[in-house]
Design a protein around this motif. Structure first.
Motif: not given
Length: 309
Positions: A37-63
Motif C-alpha cells: 500500500v502507498s498513496n501513489r496510484p498504480q502501486t499494485t502491479r501484480h495479480r495476487l490472491l488474499g485468502v480470508a478464512t472465516l468460520p462460515e466460509g473462505q473468501l479468495v480475494l483477487v487483488d
C-alpha cells in the motif's frame, strides 16, 4: 480444510480505479499484509490472491492493478498496458466482485470498471471506501442513491477499510453468493504468493512510499537470492531503474536513502515472515525496462489471466 456442508468458498475480484483502497481492503479482510500500500496510484502491479478464512466460509480475494484510461505517453508503456490487462483478466472465473470506489466521488474510470464487471455477469457488490473522510454524513445517502441509479448492484456497502469499519456486513453479503464447497486453501494460508514474491513487493512498497513523487513508475525489484539459514531469511535484492540519474536518487547521499528504504522493508519482512531477515540491496540500471515486454517477463510480470481454480 473444513467439511461443513453449509460452508461456502469462492473467488471474489476486487476491482476499481487506481488509489481507491483495494489493497487496504484486502489486507483488512485477510487480517494480514499481503498486498502493498502507498498513496501513489498504480502501486499494485501484480495479480495476487488474499485468502480470508472465516468460520462460515473462505473468501479468495483477487487483488488487481487499478483500471485506468490509456491516454498519453505515460499510460502507453508496456507496464501500463500489462496492468490494465491484469485487471481485466482478473474478472474471468470469479464468483462475485467488489467494485471499490472512493466515497463522494464517481469518475469515468469508475464507470469503466462497473461496465467491465456488469458485462461479465458476476454479482457486483459496491464498496464505498473511505467514508470516514466524509465530514458531512448527511450527504452520504443522496450520494449512494445517485451512484446506484441505473446500475445493478447486489448490495451497497459504505466502509472504511483503513479503520476496518463496515466489513462484517460486506462479508455477510458476499458469502451467500459463493458456491457451497470446502475451503480452497488451508486455514492458515493468507495468499497464493511465495515469501520471495512478498519480499520483493515489500521492498518496492518502500520505494513507492519514499520515492513515488520522484520516480513513480521507474523502479522494480528482483530477488536474486532467498535462503533460509538457521531461522533467518537471507535475501539479496536488486532495485532496477531506467537511468543513471535515477540510480543516484535511490541510493541518496552517502547511501542514506537506500539504507532507509532497505531498513524499513526489512522490518516489514520480519513482521510478515515472523523471523529475522538479513537484507542486501543493490541498484542497477536497465534502460526502458517498463516499456519492454521481455524485461517485464524477466522481472516476474507474468501473463495476466484468470485466477487459479
Amino acid at each position: 480444510m473444513t467439511e461443513n456442508t453449509s460452508y461456502r468458498a469462492g473467488h471474489v475480484a476486487v476491482i476499481g480505479r487506481p488509489n481507491v483502497g483495494k489493497s487496504t481492503l484486502i489486507n483488512a479482510l485477510v487480517g494480514a499484509k499481503v498486498s502493498i500500500v502507498s498513496n501513489r496510484p498504480q502501486t499494485t502491479r501484480h495479480r495476487l490472491l488474499g485468502v480470508a478464512t472465516l468460520p462460515e466460509g473462505q473468501l479468495v480475494l483477487v487483488d488487481t492493478p487499478g483500471l485506468h484510461r490509456e491516454q498519453g505517453k505515460a499510460s502507453a508503456t508496456a507496464m501500463h498496458r500489462w496492468m490494465n490487462r491484469a485487471a481485466r483478466g482478473a474478472v474471468e472465473g470469479v464468483d462475485a466482485a467488489f467494485l471499490v470506489i472512493e466515497a463522494g466521488r464517481w469518475e469515468d474510470e469508475d464507470t469503466a470498471a462497473y461496465e467491465l464487471l456488469h458485462s461479465s455477469g458476476v454479482p457486483v457488490l459496491l464498496v464505498v471506501n473511505q467514508v470516514d473522510r466524509i465530514k458531512d454524513k448527511g450527504s452520504l445517502l443522496p450520494y449512494l442513491a445517485k451512484v446506484s441509479e441505473g446500475r445493478e448492484f447486489a448490495s451497497v456497502h459504505p466502509v472504511s477499510a483503513l479503520k476496518r469499519k463496515g466489513l462484517d456486513g460486506l462479508v455477510t453479503a458476499v458469502l451467500p453468493l459463493l458456491p457451497q464447497q470446502a475451503a480452497l486453501y488451508e486455514e492458515d494460508a493468507i495468499t497464493d504468493r511465495s515469501e520471495r514474491f512478498l519480499a520483493a513487493e515489500l521492498l518496492r512498497e518502500q520505494l513507492m512510499r519514499q520515492l513515488g513523487a520522484e520516480l513513480p513508475y521507474a523502479t522494480t525489484v528482483e530477488i536474486e537470492q532467498f535462503v533460509d539459514d538457521a531461522g533467518m531469511a537471507r535475501i539479496s535484492a536488486v532495485i532496477w531503474v531506467e537511468r543513471e540519474g535515477q540510480k543516484a536518487i535511490v541510493i541518496g547521499k552517502g547511501g542514506t536513502r537506500l539504507k532507509e528504504i532497505g531498513g524499513k522493508a526489512r522490518l516489514g519482512m520480519e513482521r510478515l515472515f515472523d523471523r529475522k531477515v538479513f537484507l542486501e540491496t543493490w541498484v542497477r540500471v536497465r534502460e526502458g525496462w517498463s516499456d519492454d515486454e521481455a524485461a517485464l517477463r524477466a522481472f516476474g510480470y507474468e501473463d495476466p489471466g484468470r485466477p487459479d481454480r
